[in-house]
Design a protein around this motif. Structure first.
Motif, PDB file in Angstrom:
ATOM      1  N   HIS A   7     -43.583  31.498  27.920  1.00  0.00           N
ATOM      2  CA  HIS A   7     -42.233  31.878  28.320  1.00  0.00           C
ATOM      3  C   HIS A   7     -41.660  32.847  27.283  1.00  0.00           C
ATOM      4  O   HIS A   7     -41.568  32.536  26.119  1.00  0.00           O
ATOM      5  N   VAL A   8     -41.308  34.011  27.750  1.00  0.00           N
ATOM      6  CA  VAL A   8     -40.721  35.012  26.869  1.00  0.00           C
ATOM      7  C   VAL A   8     -39.289  35.225  27.308  1.00  0.00           C
ATOM      8  O   VAL A   8     -39.023  35.544  28.465  1.00  0.00           O
ATOM      9  N   SER A   9     -38.358  35.025  26.391  1.00  0.00           N
ATOM     10  CA  SER A   9     -36.963  35.279  26.731  1.00  0.00           C
ATOM     11  C   SER A   9     -36.558  36.628  26.154  1.00  0.00           C
ATOM     12  O   SER A   9     -37.147  37.121  25.203  1.00  0.00           O
ATOM     13  N   ARG A  10     -35.580  37.216  26.789  1.00  0.00           N
ATOM     14  CA  ARG A  10     -35.080  38.498  26.321  1.00  0.00           C
ATOM     15  C   ARG A  10     -33.580  38.508  26.531  1.00  0.00           C
ATOM     16  O   ARG A  10     -33.048  37.765  27.369  1.00  0.00           O
ATOM     17  N   PRO A  11     -32.881  39.336  25.792  1.00  0.00           N
ATOM     18  CA  PRO A  11     -31.426  39.397  25.970  1.00  0.00           C
ATOM     19  C   PRO A  11     -31.076  39.832  27.392  1.00  0.00           C
ATOM     20  O   PRO A  11     -31.769  40.654  27.991  1.00  0.00           O
ATOM     21  N   TYR A  12     -30.013  39.263  27.916  1.00  0.00           N
ATOM     22  CA  TYR A  12     -29.558  39.609  29.258  1.00  0.00           C
ATOM     23  C   TYR A  12     -28.891  40.978  29.217  1.00  0.00           C
ATOM     24  O   TYR A  12     -28.086  41.272  28.338  1.00  0.00           O
ATOM     25  N   GLU A  16     -28.828  45.368  34.767  1.00  0.00           N
ATOM     26  CA  GLU A  16     -29.747  44.933  35.823  1.00  0.00           C
ATOM     27  C   GLU A  16     -28.977  44.418  37.038  1.00  0.00           C
ATOM     28  O   GLU A  16     -29.374  44.636  38.174  1.00  0.00           O
ATOM     29  N   LEU A  17     -27.880  43.735  36.791  1.00  0.00           N
ATOM     30  CA  LEU A  17     -27.078  43.168  37.869  1.00  0.00           C
ATOM     31  C   LEU A  17     -26.241  44.229  38.578  1.00  0.00           C
ATOM     32  O   LEU A  17     -26.148  44.235  39.805  1.00  0.00           O
ATOM     33  N   VAL A  18     -25.666  45.131  37.819  1.00  0.00           N
ATOM     34  CA  VAL A  18     -24.753  46.113  38.412  1.00  0.00           C
ATOM     35  C   VAL A  18     -25.470  47.321  39.006  1.00  0.00           C
ATOM     36  O   VAL A  18     -24.833  48.293  39.385  1.00  0.00           O
ATOM     37  N   ALA A  19     -26.784  47.255  39.111  1.00  0.00           N
ATOM     38  CA  ALA A  19     -27.529  48.310  39.806  1.00  0.00           C
ATOM     39  C   ALA A  19     -27.188  48.303  41.298  1.00  0.00           C
ATOM     40  O   ALA A  19     -27.280  49.324  41.964  1.00  0.00           O
ATOM     41  N   ASP A  20     -26.764  47.156  41.812  1.00  0.00           N
ATOM     42  CA  ASP A  20     -26.329  47.029  43.202  1.00  0.00           C
ATOM     43  C   ASP A  20     -24.900  47.581  43.301  1.00  0.00           C
ATOM     44  O   ASP A  20     -23.999  47.091  42.616  1.00  0.00           O
ATOM     45  N   PRO A  21     -24.654  48.589  44.143  1.00  0.00           N
ATOM     46  CA  PRO A  21     -23.323  49.213  44.217  1.00  0.00           C
ATOM     47  C   PRO A  21     -22.185  48.244  44.550  1.00  0.00           C
ATOM     48  O   PRO A  21     -21.082  48.391  44.026  1.00  0.00           O
ATOM     49  N   ALA A  48     -23.224  53.102  34.728  1.00  0.00           N
ATOM     50  CA  ALA A  48     -23.906  54.394  34.613  1.00  0.00           C
ATOM     51  C   ALA A  48     -25.337  54.211  34.112  1.00  0.00           C
ATOM     52  O   ALA A  48     -26.268  54.833  34.621  1.00  0.00           O
ATOM     53  N   ARG A  49     -25.523  53.348  33.132  1.00  0.00           N
ATOM     54  CA  ARG A  49     -26.860  53.085  32.600  1.00  0.00           C
ATOM     55  C   ARG A  49     -27.762  52.505  33.687  1.00  0.00           C
ATOM     56  O   ARG A  49     -28.933  52.861  33.798  1.00  0.00           O
ATOM     57  N   ALA A  50     -27.196  51.649  34.514  1.00  0.00           N
ATOM     58  CA  ALA A  50     -27.966  51.038  35.600  1.00  0.00           C
ATOM     59  C   ALA A  50     -28.411  52.088  36.619  1.00  0.00           C
ATOM     60  O   ALA A  50     -29.466  51.946  37.237  1.00  0.00           O
ATOM     61  N   GLN A  51     -27.623  53.141  36.783  1.00  0.00           N
ATOM     62  CA  GLN A  51     -27.929  54.178  37.773  1.00  0.00           C
ATOM     63  C   GLN A  51     -28.787  55.306  37.199  1.00  0.00           C
ATOM     64  O   GLN A  51     -29.307  56.116  37.952  1.00  0.00           O
ATOM     65  N   GLY A  52     -28.876  55.375  35.875  1.00  0.00           N
ATOM     66  CA  GLY A  52     -29.658  56.434  35.235  1.00  0.00           C
ATOM     67  C   GLY A  52     -28.761  57.465  34.576  1.00  0.00           C
ATOM     68  O   GLY A  52     -28.167  58.301  35.263  1.00  0.00           O
TER      69      GLY A  52
END
Length: 102
Positions: A7-12, A16-21, A48-52
């Motif tokens: 199990h590898v955890s990573r910061p949330y 990733e969530l706000v990629a959905d408009p 903006a980061r989520a969209q590129g």
């Protein structure tokens, strides 16, 4: 307590969530309602980061580096920058709600 080495955890990352408009719109609505200018800019930056950022920077008429800087926690973007980024994201700033009598 047993630790699972597979199990590898990573910061949330909220990007990733706000990629959905629709999620992005609800997220920005909440942040704008709170009214903190730095949080608003940072939240727009997350979306903006989520969209590129590279694509959005071009659409907003600025460099990628300038966009990152303006929309960081320490940034202080102009209203025209925020409006250009929101437009490039497919959003517009709208609505003014009266919160107390003048």
């Amino acid at each position: 307590m047993t630790v699972n080495p597979d199990h590898v955890s990573r910061p949330y990352d909220i990007a990733e969530l706000v990629a959905d408009p629709e999620v992005a719109q609800a997220f920005l609505d909440e942040i704008v309602a709170d009214g903190d200018p730095h949080e608003i800019a940072e939240a727009i930056g997350m979306v903006a980061r989520a969209q590129g950022m590279t694509k959005l920077a071009g659409e907003a008429g600025m460099s990628r580096e300038s966009l990152y800087r303006a929309l960081s926690a320490n940034g202080n973007p102009t209203l025209s920058t925020l409006l250009a980024v929101l437009k490039a994201l497919g959003f517009k700033l709208s609505g003014v709600e009266r919160i107390s009598p003048a």
